[in-house]
Design an enzyme around this catalytic site. Structure first.
Site, PDB file in Angstrom:
ATOM      1  N   THR A   1    -135.492   6.250  19.007  1.00  0.00           N
ATOM      2  CA  THR A   1    -134.322   7.108  18.578  1.00  0.00           C
ATOM      3  C   THR A   1    -133.375   5.735  20.125  1.00  0.00           C
TER       4      THR A   1
ATOM      5  N   LEU B   1    -131.397   4.014  23.029  1.00  0.00           N
ATOM      6  CA  LEU B   1    -131.486   2.106  22.898  1.00  0.00           C
ATOM      7  C   LEU B   1    -132.712   1.442  22.942  1.00  0.00           C
TER       8      LEU B   1
ATOM      9  N   PHE C   1    -135.767  14.713  34.010  1.00  0.00           N
ATOM     10  CA  PHE C   1    -134.938  15.241  33.891  1.00  0.00           C
ATOM     11  C   PHE C   1    -134.088  15.988  35.214  1.00  0.00           C
TER      12      PHE C   1
ATOM     13  N   TYR D   1    -131.032   3.196  39.543  1.00  0.00           N
ATOM     14  CA  TYR D   1    -131.325   3.823  40.820  1.00  0.00           C
ATOM     15  C   TYR D   1    -133.295   3.364  41.322  1.00  0.00           C
TER      16      TYR D   1
ATOM     17  N   PRO E   1    -130.343  -0.971  32.946  1.00  0.00           N
ATOM     18  CA  PRO E   1    -129.156  -0.522  32.046  1.00  0.00           C
ATOM     19  C   PRO E   1    -128.055   0.703  33.295  1.00  0.00           C
TER      20      PRO E   1
ATOM     21  N   PRO F   1    -124.846   3.402  32.519  1.00  0.00           N
ATOM     22  CA  PRO F   1    -124.304   4.809  31.425  1.00  0.00           C
ATOM     23  C   PRO F   1    -124.484   3.942  30.186  1.00  0.00           C
TER      24      PRO F   1
HETATM   25  C1  HXC Z   1    -137.755  21.103  35.865  1.00  0.00           C
HETATM   26  C2  HXC Z   1    -139.065  21.181  34.138  1.00  0.00           C
HETATM   27  C3  HXC Z   1    -137.504  21.004  33.436  1.00  0.00           C
HETATM   28  C4  HXC Z   1    -136.283  20.848  34.196  1.00  0.00           C
HETATM   29  C5  HXC Z   1    -139.651  20.089  32.188  1.00  0.00           C
HETATM   30  N1  HXC Z   1    -140.040  20.649  33.491  1.00  0.00           N
HETATM   31  N2  HXC Z   1    -137.746  20.270  31.962  1.00  0.00           N
HETATM   32  N3  HXC Z   1    -138.628  21.089  35.751  1.00  0.00           N
HETATM   33  N4  HXC Z   1    -136.415  21.152  35.391  1.00  0.00           N
HETATM   34  N5  HXC Z   1    -135.016  20.628  33.133  1.00  0.00           N
HETATM   35  C6  HXC Z   1    -141.022  21.417  33.853  1.00  0.00           C
HETATM   36  C7  HXC Z   1    -141.786  21.899  32.854  1.00  0.00           C
HETATM   37  O1  HXC Z   1    -141.837  23.347  33.872  1.00  0.00           O
HETATM   38  C8  HXC Z   1    -143.671  22.027  33.593  1.00  0.00           C
HETATM   39  O2  HXC Z   1    -143.717  21.895  34.549  1.00  0.00           O
HETATM   40  C9  HXC Z   1    -143.784  20.249  33.468  1.00  0.00           C
HETATM   41  O3  HXC Z   1    -141.924  19.846  33.495  1.00  0.00           O
HETATM   42  C10 HXC Z   1    -143.692  19.572  32.034  1.00  0.00           C
HETATM   43  O4  HXC Z   1    -142.310  20.428  31.157  1.00  0.00           O
HETATM   44  P1  HXC Z   1    -143.332  20.424  29.388  1.00  0.00           P
HETATM   45  O5  HXC Z   1    -142.532  20.996  28.187  1.00  0.00           O
HETATM   46  O6  HXC Z   1    -144.241  20.371  29.332  1.00  0.00           O
HETATM   47  O7  HXC Z   1    -143.058  18.747  28.946  1.00  0.00           O
HETATM   48  P2  HXC Z   1    -142.799  18.925  27.499  1.00  0.00           P
HETATM   49  O8  HXC Z   1    -142.230  18.973  26.718  1.00  0.00           O
HETATM   50  O9  HXC Z   1    -143.616  17.207  26.964  1.00  0.00           O
HETATM   51  O10 HXC Z   1    -141.103  17.223  28.011  1.00  0.00           O
HETATM   52  C11 HXC Z   1    -140.833  16.517  28.610  1.00  0.00           C
HETATM   53  C12 HXC Z   1    -139.850  15.812  29.199  1.00  0.00           C
HETATM   54  C13 HXC Z   1    -139.147  16.393  28.023  1.00  0.00           C
HETATM   55  C14 HXC Z   1    -139.861  14.391  30.031  1.00  0.00           C
HETATM   56  C15 HXC Z   1    -139.642  17.211  30.112  1.00  0.00           C
HETATM   57  O11 HXC Z   1    -137.681  15.583  29.290  1.00  0.00           O
HETATM   58  C16 HXC Z   1    -138.861  14.918  27.119  1.00  0.00           C
HETATM   59  O12 HXC Z   1    -140.287  14.390  26.372  1.00  0.00           O
HETATM   60  N6  HXC Z   1    -138.180  13.953  27.177  1.00  0.00           N
HETATM   61  C17 HXC Z   1    -138.044  12.376  26.314  1.00  0.00           C
HETATM   62  C18 HXC Z   1    -137.029  11.779  26.662  1.00  0.00           C
HETATM   63  C19 HXC Z   1    -136.259  11.694  27.762  1.00  0.00           C
HETATM   64  O13 HXC Z   1    -136.678  12.750  28.781  1.00  0.00           O
HETATM   65  N7  HXC Z   1    -135.652  10.555  27.570  1.00  0.00           N
HETATM   66  C20 HXC Z   1    -134.447  10.325  28.610  1.00  0.00           C
HETATM   67  C21 HXC Z   1    -134.948   9.505  28.795  1.00  0.00           C
HETATM   68  S1  HXC Z   1    -132.661   8.779  29.892  1.00  0.00           S
HETATM   69  P3  HXC Z   1    -144.893  23.241  34.671  1.00  0.00           P
HETATM   70  O14 HXC Z   1    -145.324  23.379  36.175  1.00  0.00           O
HETATM   71  O15 HXC Z   1    -143.489  24.654  34.396  1.00  0.00           O
HETATM   72  O16 HXC Z   1    -146.125  23.343  33.814  1.00  0.00           O
HETATM   73  C22 HXC Z   1    -133.146   8.130  31.286  1.00  0.00           C
HETATM   74  C23 HXC Z   1    -131.589   7.201  32.351  1.00  0.00           C
HETATM   75  C24 HXC Z   1    -131.691   7.887  33.343  1.00  0.00           C
HETATM   76  O17 HXC Z   1    -134.564   7.756  31.997  1.00  0.00           O
HETATM   77  C25 HXC Z   1    -130.401   7.172  33.519  1.00  0.00           C
HETATM   78  C26 HXC Z   1    -129.595   7.073  33.198  1.00  0.00           C
HETATM   79  C27 HXC Z   1    -127.934   7.058  33.769  1.00  0.00           C
HETATM   80  P1  NAP Z   2    -134.369   8.736  24.504  1.00  0.00           P
HETATM   81  O1  NAP Z   2    -133.553   8.359  23.533  1.00  0.00           O
HETATM   82  O2  NAP Z   2    -134.391   9.976  25.165  1.00  0.00           O
HETATM   83  O3  NAP Z   2    -135.417   7.390  24.600  1.00  0.00           O
HETATM   84  C1  NAP Z   2    -136.423   7.481  25.647  1.00  0.00           C
HETATM   85  C2  NAP Z   2    -138.258   7.584  23.935  1.00  0.00           C
HETATM   86  O4  NAP Z   2    -139.437   7.464  24.578  1.00  0.00           O
HETATM   87  C3  NAP Z   2    -137.873   8.361  22.942  1.00  0.00           C
HETATM   88  O5  NAP Z   2    -138.257   7.871  22.112  1.00  0.00           O
HETATM   89  C4  NAP Z   2    -139.008   9.502  22.878  1.00  0.00           C
HETATM   90  O6  NAP Z   2    -139.835   9.315  21.689  1.00  0.00           O
HETATM   91  C5  NAP Z   2    -140.302   8.717  24.293  1.00  0.00           C
HETATM   92  N1  NAP Z   2    -140.810   8.890  24.899  1.00  0.00           N
HETATM   93  C6  NAP Z   2    -141.070  10.110  25.453  1.00  0.00           C
HETATM   94  N2  NAP Z   2    -142.073  10.114  26.129  1.00  0.00           N
HETATM   95  C7  NAP Z   2    -143.377   9.455  25.546  1.00  0.00           C
HETATM   96  C8  NAP Z   2    -144.529   9.469  25.530  1.00  0.00           C
HETATM   97  N3  NAP Z   2    -144.458   9.905  26.434  1.00  0.00           N
HETATM   98  N4  NAP Z   2    -144.918   8.797  24.380  1.00  0.00           N
HETATM   99  C9  NAP Z   2    -144.058   8.119  24.239  1.00  0.00           C
HETATM  100  N5  NAP Z   2    -142.718   7.697  23.748  1.00  0.00           N
HETATM  101  C10 NAP Z   2    -141.741   8.524  24.244  1.00  0.00           C
HETATM  102  O7  NAP Z   2    -133.267   7.426  25.832  1.00  0.00           O
HETATM  103  P2  NAP Z   2    -132.337   6.443  26.147  1.00  0.00           P
HETATM  104  O8  NAP Z   2    -131.457   6.999  26.338  1.00  0.00           O
HETATM  105  O9  NAP Z   2    -132.434   5.794  25.114  1.00  0.00           O
HETATM  106  O10 NAP Z   2    -133.852   6.021  27.145  1.00  0.00           O
HETATM  107  C11 NAP Z   2    -134.386   4.616  26.187  1.00  0.00           C
HETATM  108  C12 NAP Z   2    -134.510   3.644  27.708  1.00  0.00           C
HETATM  109  O11 NAP Z   2    -133.213   3.752  28.820  1.00  0.00           O
HETATM  110  C13 NAP Z   2    -135.527   4.718  28.871  1.00  0.00           C
HETATM  111  O12 NAP Z   2    -136.417   4.271  29.241  1.00  0.00           O
HETATM  112  C14 NAP Z   2    -133.907   4.799  30.278  1.00  0.00           C
HETATM  113  O13 NAP Z   2    -134.683   5.471  31.161  1.00  0.00           O
HETATM  114  C15 NAP Z   2    -133.466   3.945  29.696  1.00  0.00           C
HETATM  115  N6  NAP Z   2    -132.476   4.313  30.646  1.00  0.00           N
HETATM  116  C16 NAP Z   2    -131.318   4.487  29.884  1.00  0.00           C
HETATM  117  C17 NAP Z   2    -129.549   4.825  30.270  1.00  0.00           C
HETATM  118  C18 NAP Z   2    -128.868   5.653  29.621  1.00  0.00           C
HETATM  119  O14 NAP Z   2    -127.491   6.075  29.387  1.00  0.00           O
HETATM  120  N7  NAP Z   2    -129.451   6.051  28.058  1.00  0.00           N
HETATM  121  C19 NAP Z   2    -129.557   4.063  31.771  1.00  0.00           C
HETATM  122  C20 NAP Z   2    -130.749   3.207  32.107  1.00  0.00           C
HETATM  123  C21 NAP Z   2    -132.600   4.178  32.051  1.00  0.00           C
HETATM  124  P3  NAP Z   2    -140.424  10.993  21.002  1.00  0.00           P
HETATM  125  O15 NAP Z   2    -139.996  12.122  22.439  1.00  0.00           O
HETATM  126  O16 NAP Z   2    -140.726  11.674  19.867  1.00  0.00           O
HETATM  127  O17 NAP Z   2    -142.387  10.688  22.466  1.00  0.00           O
END
Ligand code: HXC
Ligand code: NAP
Length: 291
Positions: free
Chosen positions: A27, A29, A107, A157, A198, A200
């Site tokens: 997915t 980036l 999150f 950050y 990166p 945004p």
């Molecule tokens: C507070 C939260 C929450 C929220 C989950 N939790 N979401 N707490 N606010 N919004 C809590 C839950 O209550 C739980 O705690 C614990 O976190 C784990 O939740 P789960 O539902 O079991 O986790 P899971 O479904 O596995 O979700 C993992 C995740 C999810 C990290 C929360 O978002 C995920 O899978 N993300 C992967 C992709 C992603 O995040 N991509 C973005 C990267 S962007 P308790 O105590 O209740 O058990 C990035 C960019 C940065 O990094 C820079 C941008 C400019």
């Molecule tokens: P994204 O599409 O949500 O990418 C996150 C990926 O990580 C998903 O493919 C997810 O796939 C995978 N992942 C999450 N938990 C995992 C686990 N436990 N094991 C293996 N894979 C896992 O978001 P994105 O914006 O492209 O982000 C990519 C990278 O860029 C991240 O490191 C993010 O911090 C960084 N970044 C993004 C931005 C931005 O503006 N987009 C800015 C700064 C940095 P599954 O959920 O299927 O596992």
């Protein structure tokens, strides 16, 4: 700029014979990086948790380019999954030349509202996941005298910290320290470590989690960037390709920001004065400081 136009910068065989592993490569980036590397001849491994997203992405890349793509279900926070990933990769391609630690979880929340489990979840994916992959593949490279390259995807950050994404900031800061530490320690094995920070770059994963609901309407991402725009996926992918190429063989331990100047705009004490109109500057010029 079209993806194709940017990649025309490079020799189409630039990455031929290389195998590139991208965690989170199905997915956002990571997927842009996988497409870019495949378009330049690399074998690709994408690894993440969701099998449907992985197989769809692998099929799409294979259809577009004559590349081999291996999708592997792997939760990077689980060491047994990462060890299995190494086995699968070696079975299919013999060895891996580059690892891009891109998988992340995030999150947005006031930190006092987080459970320790919520905090740990992010640390486990981002920091521990990166450590699991870097140690597993790095040890294999050292044992087999492979001069591999690791790129860690962090955020700006990681330098400054940020409110409301504390677990991610702490984890990405740790990844930056890991990058710099291993760049020096494993330089003697010919293994390079670099990080990309990166700004945004709109992706579904980041936007849905960091700007949920109405927040997206209230928060103008490009207004924070001196260049007044967000990033294009192919710009980030192009940087990754350059760092993986032989032209970057002397770059080690570096962190490269690709954010249009966003984080510096937030950091400089007087930067907000760019909002002042020219007539105010004229008035200020005429005012003499008192002696
Ligand atoms: C507070 C939260 C929450 C929220 C989950 N939790 N979401 N707490 N606010 N919004 C809590 C839950 O209550 C739980 O705690 C614990 O976190 C784990 O939740 P789960 O539902 O079991 O986790 P899971 O479904 O596995 O979700 C993992 C995740 C999810 C990290 C929360 O978002 C995920 O899978 N993300 C992967 C992709 C992603 O995040 N991509 C973005 C990267 S962007 P308790 O105590 O209740 O058990 C990035 C960019 C940065 O990094 C820079 C941008 C400019
Ligand atoms: P994204 O599409 O949500 O990418 C996150 C990926 O990580 C998903 O493919 C997810 O796939 C995978 N992942 C999450 N938990 C995992 C686990 N436990 N094991 C293996 N894979 C896992 O978001 P994105 O914006 O492209 O982000 C990519 C990278 O860029 C991240 O490191 C993010 O911090 C960084 N970044 C993004 C931005 C931005 O503006 N987009 C800015 C700064 C940095 P599954 O959920 O299927 O596992």
């Amino acid at each position: 700029m079209e993806e194709k136009t940017l990649l025309n910068l490079f020799n189409p065989k630039l990455l031929e014979g290389k195998t590139v592993l991208i965690t989170g490569g199905a997915t956002g980036l990571g997927n842009a990086m996988a497409n870019a590397c495949a378009s330049l001849g690399a074998n690709i491994i994408i690894a993440s948790r969701n099998i449907e997203r992985l197989t769809t992405a692998a099929e799409e890349i294979e259809q577009k380019y004559s590349a081999k793509v291996l999708p592997v279900v792997c939760d990077v926070s689980k060491i047994e999954d990462v060890e299995n990933l190494l086995l699968k990769a070696k079975e299919e391609f013999g060895s891996v030349d580059a690892l891009i630690n891109n998988a992340a979880g995030n999150f947005i929340s006031p930190t006092e509202n987080l459970s320790t489990n919520a905090f740990s979840k992010i640390i486990d994916i981002v920091l521990k996941g990166t450590i699991n992959c870097s140690l597993t593949f790095g040890k294999d490279w050292i044992a087999n005298n492979i001069h591999g390259s690791i790129i860690n995807i962090i955020t700006t950050y990681a330098f400054t910290g940020s409110s409301f994404v504390t677990p991610s900031a702490a984890a990405k800061g740790g990844v930056l320290a890991l990058t710099r530490s291993l760049a020096v320690e494993w330089g003697k094995y010919g293994i390079r470590h670099n990080a990309i920070a990166p700004g945004p770059f709109p992706t579904k994963g980041a936007l849905e989690r960091l700007l949920p609901g109405d927040l997206a309407k209230q928060f103008d991402l490009k207004a924070r960037v001196p260049l007044n725009r967000v990033g294009r996926h192919e710009e980030l992918a192009g940087l990754v390709v350059y760092l993986l190429s032989g032209f970057a063989d002397y770059i080690n331990g570096e962190v490269i920001c690709i954010d249009g100047g966003e984080w510096l705009q937030g950091a400089g004490q007087f930067n907000e004065l760019s909002a002042l109109p020219p007539e105010v500057w004229e008035q200020l010029k005429k005012q003499k400081p008192s002696k």
